[in-house]
Design an enzyme around this catalytic site. Structure first.
Site, PDB file in Angstrom:
ATOM      1  N   ARG A   1      -6.384  -1.475   9.412  1.00 56.08           N
ATOM      2  CA  ARG A   1      -6.549  -1.301  10.542  1.00 56.08           C
ATOM      3  C   ARG A   1      -7.059  -2.093  11.703  1.00 56.08           C
ATOM      4  NH1 ARG A   1      -8.499   5.001   8.846  1.00 56.08           N
ATOM      5  NH2 ARG A   1      -6.477   5.779   8.463  1.00 56.08           N
TER       6      ARG A   1
ATOM      7  N   MET B   1       1.184  -1.204   0.099  1.00 57.92           N
ATOM      8  CA  MET B   1      -0.062   0.139   0.005  1.00 57.92           C
ATOM      9  C   MET B   1       0.916   1.171  -0.194  1.00 57.92           C
ATOM     10  SD  MET B   1      -3.287   0.975   2.687  1.00 57.92           S
ATOM     11  CE  MET B   1      -2.170   0.534   4.133  1.00 57.92           C
TER      12      MET B   1
ATOM     13  N   TYR C   1       1.677   3.374  12.468  1.00 59.42           N
ATOM     14  CA  TYR C   1       1.305   2.970  10.989  1.00 59.42           C
ATOM     15  C   TYR C   1      -0.115   2.857  10.790  1.00 59.42           C
ATOM     16  CZ  TYR C   1       2.438  -2.197  11.906  1.00 59.42           C
ATOM     17  OH  TYR C   1       2.714  -3.316  12.481  1.00 59.42           O
ATOM     18  N   GLU C   2      -0.562   2.850   9.550  1.00 58.98           N
ATOM     19  CA  GLU C   2      -1.932   2.760   9.431  1.00 58.98           C
ATOM     20  C   GLU C   2      -2.831   3.774   9.856  1.00 58.98           C
ATOM     21  OE1 GLU C   2      -2.228   0.914   6.859  1.00 58.98           O
ATOM     22  OE2 GLU C   2      -0.678  -0.398   6.999  1.00 58.98           O
ATOM     23  N   GLY C   3      -2.331   5.111   9.935  1.00 57.25           N
ATOM     24  CA  GLY C   3      -2.853   6.131  10.552  1.00 57.25           C
ATOM     25  C   GLY C   3      -2.527   6.250  12.159  1.00 57.25           C
TER      26      GLY C   3
END
Length: 552
Positions: free
Chosen positions: A283, A155, A412-414
Site C-alpha cells: 500500500r 501475492m 488494487y491493494e485494497g
C-alpha cells in the site's frame, strides 16, 4: 515528452519532508550518488519501454506468459546492475541501504513505466514477510534469490468470489506426511502471476486447511514456488491473461493451483496477519506509484502549456502560452501541489516505518498514503487531459495513458473505499486512541516547523479534522462519511508535509515554484477540509433507502 526523473526534487523531499537524517547511518552523499545513477539508468533503460508496451502485446502460450523482448532485456539490465539488492540485508546479498532510497528508485521506475515497476514491486513485501515469518530454512532458500532479483514474487489473495472479502477464500491446503501442503484453487488478478523474466516465481498464497475456522480466522499463508527445488514445475498454471484498461505491459493472470506443492509460512490461522505485512508494504508502494504518475502528468502538462500558444494575454497581445491563462495555471498548480505534498507524505511514512518507533502513526497513515496518493494521480491525469484539450484525448501526447494506468491504483491493494473504512471505523476508534493521537502530534510538529502563514491554515484544518473525528467516534459506524473523512485526513497530512517543505523553500530546486505550489495548496485546497468536516459531522444516511432503489 518522455518522463524525466526529478532527482533534485526527490533529494529535497528526502532531506526536508521525510527528514531522512533521522535514519541510523543515513549518508546524504551516498543517497545522492545512488539516486543520480538511478535517474541515469531509468532514462537509458526503462523510459523507452512505456510507449513500446502499448504496442507490443503480452502472449500466453501453453500456460506460460511471454513478455516482449524489450521488457526482458530491461529487466536483465536492472538485475545485472544490482538494483534489486539496494535495501536487502547484507546476509542475503543486499546492500542494506535505507528502504526509502529503494522507494525513490521505485518512483523513478514507475514514472518511466508503471508496467515495468509493477512486475518487480511486490518482491520487497515478500522479502519482509519471509524475513519475519519464515523458518531459517525458508529464509536461506528464498531470500538470497529474491534479494538478488534472480526470482520475483507474487501475492495471491483474490478469488472469483472473494475480492475484498477474503473470508470467502476457498483455496484449500491439504497437509502431507512430509510437513508440506498441496494447494487447490483458483486465484485471479495476480500481477506478474507468470512471466519469462526470471527462472522462478515465488507465490505467496492465502488458503485454508481442511476443517479450519470460517472467515479470515481460518486462513493460513503458504509459499508455493513455480519451480520446485528438484527442478520440476509446480502444478500452477496461468489460465488466462486479463485484457485491461491500462498497464498493458504487466501480465495480470488467473492462476490455477492443482495440488501445487507448498510450505506454510508462519502458523496455522495466522495467514491474514502475516500477509498484512506484505499488503501494508504494498500500500505504501501504491502511494509511491501515485506520486510517480502525478509527476508524469504534471511534467507533460507544463511542457505542453509552455509550448502551446493560444488566446490573448491580459495586455491584449496574443497568442500567448497556455500557462498565461488563469484556469490553466489553476490546473498546473493543483498538479504541483499534489505531487510534492504526496511525495513528502509517502516518503515520511516510509521513513517512520523503517525507524519502527512510531507504529501507531504508520498504521494511521498507511491507508491515507495509498488512497490519497492514488486519488491524486487520477486527479492529476484528468487535469493533464484537460490542459491538452482535444489532443489530450488522443494517444499522441500519451496523457490519456496516464489516466488508464492510474485508475487501477485506486482499486488494487485494497480499494480506496476499504482504506476509508479501515481508517474511520478501525484506526480512528482503536482502544486508547494511539493512532489518532500519533497523527495529531505529527500535524502539531509540522505546524511548529512551518512558516507562520502556513501554521494558521494548518491549525484551522486540524480543528476541522478534530470535529469530524469526534463526530465519527460518537456514532456506531462511519458509513458513507468514511470516504470524506479519508480525504479530509489526506489533505491535512499533505498540508503538514507542505508545512515542512515551505519552511525550507529557499533550498528547493525551484524556490519560486515551491512557494507558489505551497501557497496554492494552503489557500485553494486546504480550505476544503472545512467542507468535508461539515459533511462528516452532518452525516449521510444512505441506509434509509430500500433495496428497491438499487435493484437491477
Amino acid at each position: 515528452m518522455d518522463y524525466q526523473s526529478q532527482l533534485a526534487s526527490i533529494l529535497f523531499t528526502l532531506r526536508h519532508g521525510a527528514q531522512c537524517a533521522r535514519l541510523p547511518g543515513w549518508d546524504e552523499d551516498i543517497a545522492n550518488q545512488v539516486l543520480t545513477e538511478a535517474a541515469r539508468f531509468t532514462a537509458a533503460e526503462i523510459d523507452p519501454l512505456d510507449g513500446l508496451t502499448e504496442r507490443a502485446p503480452l502472449v500466453l502460450e501453453e500456460g506460460r506468459v511471454k513478455l516482449p523482448p524489450h521488457i526482458v532485456a530491461a529487466y536483465r539490465a536492472y538485475r545485472d546492475a544490482g538494483w534489486p539488492t539496494l535495501a536487502g540485508a547484507e546476509e542475503h546479498g543486499g546492500q542494506h541501504l535505507p528502504h526509502v532510497l529503494a522507494s525513490a528508485v521505485s518512483e523513478m521506475l514507475a514514472g518511466a513505466s508503471l508496467s515495468f515497476q509493477l512486475l518487480i514491486g511486490l518482491t520487497a513485501g515478500a522479502i519482509r514477510v519471509i524475513t519475519s515469518s519464515g523458518t531459517p530454512e525458508q529464509r536461506a532458500a528464498y531470500l538470497p534469490r529474491l534479494v538478488s532479483g534472480e526470482w520475483l514474487s507474487t501475492m495471491c489473495l483474490t478469488e472469483p468470489q472473494a475480492g475484498s472479502d477474503l473470508g470467502q477464500t476457498r483455496t484449500i491446503a491439504r497437509p502431507q506426511a512430509d510437513g508440506g501442503y498441496l494447494l487447490s484453487g483458483d486465484k485471479i488478478f495476480i500481477s506478474g502471476g507468470d512471466q519469462n523474466l526470471t527462472d522462478n516465481i515465488v507465490h505467496l498464497v492465502l488458503a485454508r486447511t481442511p476443517g479450519a475456522a470460517a472467515g479470515v480466522k481460518g486462513l493460513s499463508l503458504f509459499l508455493a514456488p513455480a519451480v520446485l527445488p528438484d527442478g520440476r514445475r509446480n502444478a500452477i498454471a496461468c489460465l488466462r491473461l486479463e485484457e485491461k484498461m491500462g498497464l498493458h505491459g504487466s501480465p495480470t493472470c488467473q492462476l490455477a493451483f492443482d495440488d501445487a506443492e507448498a510450505r506454510m509460512l508462519g502458523g496455522e490461522g495466522e495467514g491474514l496477519a502475516r500477509m498484512f505485512e506484505m499488503m501494508n508494504a504494498a500500500r505504501i508502494e501504491v502511494g509511491v506509484q501515485g506520486v510517480a504518475l502525478a509527476e508524469v502528468a504534471a511534467q507533460r502538462s507544463r511542457i505542453y502549456a509552455a509550448g502551446r500558444r493560444q488566446g490573448k494575454g491580459g495586455d491584449g497581445a496574443g497568442p500567448v502560452p497556455l500557462h498565461r491563462h488563469a484556469d490553466v495555471r489553476r490546473m498546473l498548480l493543483t498538479q504541483m501541489a499534489l505531487v510534492e505534498g504526496c511525495r513528502a507524505l509517502v516518503y515520511r511514512v516510509d521513513v517512520e516505518h523503517e525507524l519502527g518507533a512510531n507504529q501507531p502513526l504508520v498504521d494511521f497513515l498507511t491507508p491515507v498514503c495509498k488512497a490519497f496518493a492514488s486519488d491524486s494521480a487520477v486527479e492529476a491525469a484528468q487535469l493533464a487531459i484537460q490542459i491538452h484539450g482535444g489532443y489530450g484525448y488522443l494517444t499522441e501526447y500519451r496523457v490519456e495513458q496516464i489516466l488508464r494506468d492510474a485508475r487501477i491504483t485506486q482499486i488494487y491493494e485494497g480499494a480506496n473505499g476499504i482504506q476509508a473504512i479501515t481508517l474511520a471505523d478501525r484506526l480512528l476508534r482503536m482502544a486508547g486512541g494511539a493512532p489518532r493521537e500519533a497523527f495529531a502530534r505529527e500535524v502539531e510538529d509540522a505546524m511548529e516547523a512551518a512558516p507562520p502563514v502556513a501554521r494558521g491554515a494548518l491549525g484551522d484544518a486540524k480543528r476541522h479534522w478534530e470535529d469530524a473525528s469526534a463526530a465519527l467516534m460518537s456514532r456506531s459506524g462511519a458509513g458513507a462519511a468514511a470516504i470524506d473523512y479519508l480525504r479530509l485526513t489526506g489533505l491535512l497530512a499533505a498540508g503538514a508535509a507542505w508545512g515542512r517543505l515551505e519552511a525550507a523553500a529557499d533550498q528547493a530546486p525551484h524556490p519560486a515554484r515551491t512557494r507558489a505550489a505551497a501557497a496554492f495548496f494552503r489557500e485553494a485546497m486546504l480550505p476544503e477540509c472545512g467542507h468535508l468536516a461539515r459533511r462528516v459531522v452532518q452525516g449521510i444516511d444512505v441506509g434509509v433507502h430500500s433495496d428497491e432503489v438499487f435493484n437491477a
